[in-house]
Design an enzyme around this catalytic site. Structure first.
Site, short mmCIF file in Angstrom:
data_model
loop_
_atom_site.label_atom_id
_atom_site.label_comp_id
_atom_site.label_asym_id
_atom_site.label_seq_id
_atom_site.Cartn_x
_atom_site.Cartn_y
_atom_site.Cartn_z
CE LYS A 1 -20.32 6.62 -8.96
NZ LYS A 1 -20.58 7.48 -7.80
CG ASP B 1 -23.06 9.39 -9.46
OD1 ASP B 1 -22.43 9.69 -8.44
OD2 ASP B 1 -22.80 9.88 -10.58
#
Ligand code: NAP
Length: 460
Positions: free
Chosen positions: A140, A180
């Site tokens: 991430k 995201d």
């Protein structure tokens, strides 16, 4: 009989002690990383029955290794705003676990981004990616850059600067970022352009969520929202229920929310509320999705503008009030910890029958307990929102094969993947003594594949 029971109890206690020791060590090592602790706690304690049954994972130090990222990269992102002023943000990439494939996980641009947020998201991603059945590890990234109110030029300059450093660490076979919060098709496009410029050749598979014209996959944009609804559909079907005629509340009005709303409406539900970080709109006759899509995807306006075009709808400032609206199904699709214990209790009192977590960790641990204790069907994030990363992986596959599948092909694969995730989670929950608890089921199903790969690789 009693000896067997005692032995089982002993194994359980040993496993609990082990999990507790690892959890305490995580807190001690990084005491300020509250979100990371929360994600670790939710997963670790649900794995106790696995360690009791298979002590080899304890002996292999699997948890101690799992909770420590393989690598965290932190970097300076300097850029120049429209007034010529130099600005500096902080960039992150956590390459958490690559046991089953290249690191894979989105990039988030939001002022709240810090090491704790990126680590919680990266940690969750390990199990989510494993659940999809695809060969992808967990990663991430992001920055504390706030894209809100920035011009296109500012977004491009920031994003180019971000990629100028990040490109050193990513690649189609090493680490493949996606979008995201705050990172959609526009930002992915700028990142891809800069990556291509830095490496001097065309590697379509280095990012996912790309535009359709340069290597993107049809149905990627829809995948997380659609997947969340497919997952909830499975939970409902198992109880003889469906979306038909149900009232649905969806938080957020971004990528995940919009396509969750679209699929829920297609399946016959009525979406009565959605939100952004300023407030929410409530429309008892059903939200007009065309207006939301135009306001959010095209005009990039606030959700409060909705009521100017639909005066019969209500706008309320603040985000939490949305959970006080009575509904059959709630789909939190905005951000972490948006449903706390009180919000969960309100939903239950108002008769909610199912929750599908489109966002990552939108329910606090206390809220999850409220749902489970009241037998609300609960689809946890790492299972329910895995459709996005699953289709990202399908995008990588198409890039490698240099072909493009039709929307219907990708959507059918997505649907099948969500059904498999649901079934595998149900089966794992049953096998390890927690029938109906998909939090435990998803965690265990995701964990086993990663743990076995780590055991096979030796101590690395
Ligand atoms: P996005 O397009 O940036 O949308 C986020 C939405 O949530 C925006 O409408 C935002 O409003 C709203 N929001 C933010 N904080 C809020 C709050 N406290 N209360 C109410 N609304 C709030 O991001 P996204 O891609 O849809 O991601 C949403 C969630 O899904 C995140 O948790 C993300 O990690 C998760 N997720 C995304 C994907 C994916 O494929 N995109 C995949 C899996 C999981 P503003 O516009 O006011 O900020």
């Amino acid at each position: 009989m009693s000896t067997v029971l005692n032995f089982k109890q002993y194994e359980m206690q040993k496993a609990k002690n082990y999990v507790n020791e690892v959890y305490e060590a995580v807190k001690k090592r990084d005491p300020h990383e509250k979100e990371f602790h929360q994600a670790v706690k939710e997963i670790l304690f649900s794995l106790v029955p696995v360690f009791a049954k298979h002590p080899k994972y304890m002996e292999g130090g699997i948890l101690e290794r799992l909770v420590e990222p393989e690598r965290i990269i932190t970097f300076r992102v300097p850029w120049v705003d429209d007034h010529g002023k130099v600005k500096v943000n902080r960039g992150f990439r956590v390459q958490f676990n690559g046991a089953i494939g290249p690191y894979k996980g989105g990039i988030r641009f939001h002022p709240s981004v810090n090491a704790s947020i990126i680590k919680f998201l990266g940690f969750e991603q390990i199990f989510k990616n494993s659940l999809t059945g695809q060969p992808i590890g967990g990663g991430k990234g992001g920055s504390d850059f706030d894209p809100k109110g920035k011009s296109d030029g500012e977004i491009m300059r920031f994003t180019q600067s971000f990629m100028t450093e990040l490109f050193n660490y990513i690649g189609p076979d090493t680490d493949v970022p996606a979008g995201d919060i705050g990172v959609g098709a526009r930002e992915i496009g700028y990142m891809f352009g800069q990556y291509k410029r830095m490496v001097g050749s065309y590697h379509a598979g280095v990012l996912t969520g790309k535009g359709i014209g340069y290597g993107g996959s049809l149905a990627r944009k829809e995948a997380t929202g659609y997947g969340t609804v497919y997952f909830v559909q499975e939970m409902l079907q198992d109880k003889g229920l469906s979306f038909e005629g149900k009232t649905v509340v969806v938080s957020g009005s971004g990528n995940v929310s919009i396509y969750a709303m679209k699929k829920a409406i297609q399946l016959g539900a009525k979406v009565i509320a959605c939100s952004d970080s300023n407030g929410y709109v409530y429309c008892k006759n059903g939200i007009n999705l065309h207006t939301v899509k135009r306001l959010k995807e095209v005009e990039r306006k606030r959700i409060r503008e909705y009521v100017k075009e639909h005066p019969h709808a209500e706008y309320h400032e603040g985000c939490t009030g949305i959970w006080a609206i009575p509904c059959d199904i709630a789909l939190p699709c905005a951000t972490q910890n948006e449903i706390d214990e009180n919000a969960a209790k309100l939903l239950v009192v108002n008769g909610v029958i199912a929750i599908g977590e489109g966002a990552n960790m939108p329910s606090t641990l206390e809220a999850i307990d409220v749902f489970l204790n009241n037998r609300v069907l609960f689809g946890p994030a790492k299972a329910a929102n895995a459709g996005g990363v699953a289709v990202s992986s399908l995008e990588m596959a198409q890039n490698s094969m240099r072909i493009s599948w039709s929307f219907e092909e990708v959507d059918a694969k997505l649907h099948q993947i969500m059904t498999n995730i649901y079934r595998n989670s149900v089966n794992a929950a049953n096998e390890y003594g927690h029938p109906g608890n998909l939090v435990v089921g998803a965690n265990i199903a995701g964990f086993l594949k990663v743990a076995d790969a780590m055991m096979a690789h030796g101590i690395v």
